[in-house]
Design a protein around this motif. Structure first.
Motif, mmCIF file in Angstrom:
data_model
loop_
_atom_site.group_PDB
_atom_site.id
_atom_site.type_symbol
_atom_site.label_atom_id
_atom_site.label_comp_id
_atom_site.label_asym_id
_atom_site.label_seq_id
_atom_site.Cartn_x
_atom_site.Cartn_y
_atom_site.Cartn_z
ATOM 1 N N VAL A 181 0.637 -1.306 0.033
ATOM 2 C CA VAL A 181 0.114 -0.009 -0.127
ATOM 3 C C VAL A 181 0.805 1.143 0.014
ATOM 4 O O VAL A 181 0.665 1.995 -0.774
ATOM 5 C CB VAL A 181 -0.983 -0.056 1.267
ATOM 6 C CG1 VAL A 181 -1.530 1.581 1.330
ATOM 7 C CG2 VAL A 181 -2.087 -0.906 0.960
ATOM 8 N N PHE A 182 1.905 1.355 0.875
ATOM 9 C CA PHE A 182 2.827 2.578 1.095
ATOM 10 C C PHE A 182 3.550 2.487 -0.501
ATOM 11 O O PHE A 182 3.815 3.548 -1.021
ATOM 12 C CB PHE A 182 3.801 2.426 2.156
ATOM 13 C CG PHE A 182 3.438 3.087 3.382
ATOM 14 C CD1 PHE A 182 3.348 4.183 3.725
ATOM 15 C CD2 PHE A 182 2.446 2.227 4.239
ATOM 16 C CE1 PHE A 182 3.065 4.611 4.965
ATOM 17 C CE2 PHE A 182 2.196 2.574 5.431
ATOM 18 C CZ PHE A 182 2.330 3.889 5.659
ATOM 19 N N ALA A 183 3.784 1.366 -0.943
ATOM 20 C CA ALA A 183 4.643 1.585 -2.357
ATOM 21 C C ALA A 183 3.714 2.087 -3.283
ATOM 22 O O ALA A 183 4.105 3.061 -4.137
ATOM 23 C CB ALA A 183 4.840 0.156 -2.830
ATOM 24 N N VAL A 184 2.414 1.660 -3.594
ATOM 25 C CA VAL A 184 1.647 2.348 -4.489
ATOM 26 C C VAL A 184 1.353 3.798 -4.223
ATOM 27 O O VAL A 184 1.189 4.518 -5.281
ATOM 28 C CB VAL A 184 0.036 1.445 -4.674
ATOM 29 C CG1 VAL A 184 -0.826 2.157 -5.446
ATOM 30 C CG2 VAL A 184 0.456 0.152 -5.013
ATOM 31 N N ALA A 185 0.969 3.919 -2.872
ATOM 32 C CA ALA A 185 0.689 5.467 -2.594
ATOM 33 C C ALA A 185 2.040 6.369 -3.046
ATOM 34 O O ALA A 185 1.653 7.505 -3.513
ATOM 35 C CB ALA A 185 0.621 5.574 -1.021
ATOM 36 N N ASP A 186 3.182 5.827 -2.516
ATOM 37 C CA ASP A 186 4.277 6.684 -3.069
ATOM 38 C C ASP A 186 4.466 6.870 -4.686
ATOM 39 O O ASP A 186 4.555 7.949 -5.233
ATOM 40 C CB ASP A 186 5.682 5.786 -2.623
ATOM 41 C CG ASP A 186 6.893 6.433 -2.843
ATOM 42 O OD1 ASP A 186 7.013 7.449 -3.349
ATOM 43 O OD2 ASP A 186 7.891 5.978 -2.359
ATOM 44 N N LEU A 187 3.991 5.664 -5.316
ATOM 45 C CA LEU A 187 4.048 5.820 -6.767
ATOM 46 C C LEU A 187 2.998 6.852 -7.305
ATOM 47 O O LEU A 187 3.442 7.801 -8.278
ATOM 48 C CB LEU A 187 3.804 4.520 -7.396
ATOM 49 C CG LEU A 187 3.306 4.446 -9.105
ATOM 50 C CD1 LEU A 187 4.812 4.595 -9.574
ATOM 51 C CD2 LEU A 187 2.659 3.015 -9.396
ATOM 52 N N VAL A 209 10.275 2.779 -7.341
ATOM 53 C CA VAL A 209 9.582 2.627 -6.102
ATOM 54 C C VAL A 209 9.959 1.164 -5.876
ATOM 55 O O VAL A 209 10.085 0.509 -4.693
ATOM 56 C CB VAL A 209 7.981 2.740 -6.287
ATOM 57 C CG1 VAL A 209 7.282 2.270 -5.100
ATOM 58 C CG2 VAL A 209 7.623 4.201 -6.439
ATOM 59 N N SER A 210 10.031 -0.065 -6.776
ATOM 60 C CA SER A 210 10.432 -1.241 -6.615
ATOM 61 C C SER A 210 11.747 -1.306 -5.769
ATOM 62 O O SER A 210 11.868 -1.890 -4.859
ATOM 63 C CB SER A 210 10.673 -1.931 -7.869
ATOM 64 O OG SER A 210 9.399 -2.190 -8.560
ATOM 65 N N ASP A 211 12.895 -0.568 -6.173
ATOM 66 C CA ASP A 211 13.841 -0.589 -5.773
ATOM 67 C C ASP A 211 13.946 -0.167 -4.188
ATOM 68 O O ASP A 211 14.556 -0.667 -3.066
ATOM 69 C CB ASP A 211 15.053 0.283 -6.538
ATOM 70 C CG ASP A 211 15.264 -0.320 -7.621
ATOM 71 O OD1 ASP A 211 15.007 -1.538 -7.842
ATOM 72 O OD2 ASP A 211 15.896 0.464 -8.509
ATOM 73 N N LEU A 212 13.301 1.119 -4.024
ATOM 74 C CA LEU A 212 13.112 1.694 -2.694
ATOM 75 C C LEU A 212 12.527 0.780 -1.560
ATOM 76 O O LEU A 212 12.783 0.741 -0.547
ATOM 77 C CB LEU A 212 12.616 3.090 -2.848
ATOM 78 C CG LEU A 212 12.817 3.826 -1.601
ATOM 79 C CD1 LEU A 212 14.039 4.399 -1.527
ATOM 80 C CD2 LEU A 212 11.876 5.345 -2.132
ATOM 81 N N ARG A 213 11.379 0.195 -2.013
ATOM 82 C CA ARG A 213 10.427 -0.404 -1.052
ATOM 83 C C ARG A 213 10.284 -1.880 -1.161
ATOM 84 O O ARG A 213 9.469 -2.551 -0.445
ATOM 85 C CB ARG A 213 8.995 0.195 -1.286
ATOM 86 C CG ARG A 213 9.150 1.750 -0.979
ATOM 87 C CD ARG A 213 7.600 2.269 -0.763
ATOM 88 N NE ARG A 213 7.450 3.693 -0.516
ATOM 89 C CZ ARG A 213 7.239 3.865 0.848
ATOM 90 N NH1 ARG A 213 7.356 3.201 1.732
ATOM 91 N NH2 ARG A 213 7.362 5.231 1.106
ATOM 92 N N HIS A 214 11.328 -2.488 -2.124
ATOM 93 C CA HIS A 214 11.409 -4.041 -2.075
ATOM 94 C C HIS A 214 10.181 -4.711 -2.539
ATOM 95 O O HIS A 214 9.750 -5.580 -1.574
ATOM 96 C CB HIS A 214 11.912 -4.410 -1.016
ATOM 97 C CG HIS A 214 13.358 -3.806 -0.570
ATOM 98 N ND1 HIS A 214 14.262 -3.545 -1.237
ATOM 99 C CD2 HIS A 214 13.408 -2.958 0.629
ATOM 100 C CE1 HIS A 214 15.387 -2.969 -0.649
ATOM 101 N NE2 HIS A 214 14.755 -2.323 0.637
#
Length: 241
Positions: A67-73, A142-147
């Protein structure tokens, strides 16, 4: 699909339609002339996969929160969108469907998966492609940052369409004669006129003001506005494309 008519036998296609957005109401326009119809690039369902976990036990640095990853994106995409609008580009960006799996989600659970849709619309093919590249590069960041991992379904594309410039000029001139607004608008929604334009038939559109959007039970068109649209279409047809 197969064409039912020979495009070379059609002089012009002109469509009268409600505006499906709030611009004409805000600007007090009963009618407007359409310059182009936005195309779109879409993914119906993108999956962001992280790792589920207990909300109390996993610290931030070890989380792979979808969720945080998608929000970040989405925040990153919004910032790009704003900057591109400042440069005068025609662009709208939407993630209309988003959610965790209801069979697995809980208040005390770090979400391991989020599915979401992505749509970008513009009158410009180049703008669509450029923003799509930005979108994919931000997914990688975002993939790299949030794994997390992003998995994409098929990309769906609907081509933008420009209305015929000569027809637009004639409609604007006819509007001027009738005392109607002479400013033009882009259409955010798709229309039959786009199909005709992209088939090589000179096409044009007249918008009529419509309150409360479209696809909405509260939508409302004033009959006087409609009749002004009809009058504009008639004046244009009498003069001939």
């Amino acid at each position: 699909g197969r064409r039912m008519i020979d495009a070379s036998t059609v002089k012009a296609y002109v469509e009268l339609h409600i505006e499906q957005g709030p611009v004409m109401l805000a600007r007090k326009f009963p009618t407007a002339v359409v310059t182009g119809i936005r195309g779109n690039l879409r993914h119906r369902a993108i999956m962001c996969r992280g790792e589920a976990g207990h909300s109390g036990t996993v610290p931030r640095w070890l989380r792979r929160d979808a969720v945080f990853a998608v929000a970040d994106l989405l925040v990153r995409l919004d910032e790009h969108w704003m900057r591109l609008l400042e440069r005068g580009l025609d662009l709208v960006v939407t993630a209309g469907v988003i959610g965790t799996d209801p069979n697995e989600h809980a208040i005390s659970r770090i979400p391991g998966e989020v599915a979401f849709s992505f749509e970008v619309r513009s009158q410009s093919f180049e703008t669509l492609e450029a923003f799509y590249e930005l979108f994919r590069s931000e997914c990688r960041a975002v993939s790299d940052l949030r794994h997390v991992k992003f998995e994409f379904d098929d990309r769906v594309y609907a081509e933008p369409a420009r209305m015929d410039e000569a027809l637009v000029r004639k409609l604007v001139a006819a509007s001027d004669k009738l005392g109607l607004p002479t400013e033009t608008l882009a259409s955010g929604a798709g229309h039959d006129a786009a199909v005709f334009a992209n088939a090589g038939i000179p096409s044009a559109m007249i918008f009529v003001r419509n309150a409360n959007g479209s696809h909405n039970p509260a939508e409302a068109m004033d009959l006087d506005d409609f009749m002004q649209g009809v009058e504009l279409m008639h004046a244009f047809a009498v003069e001939g494309p």
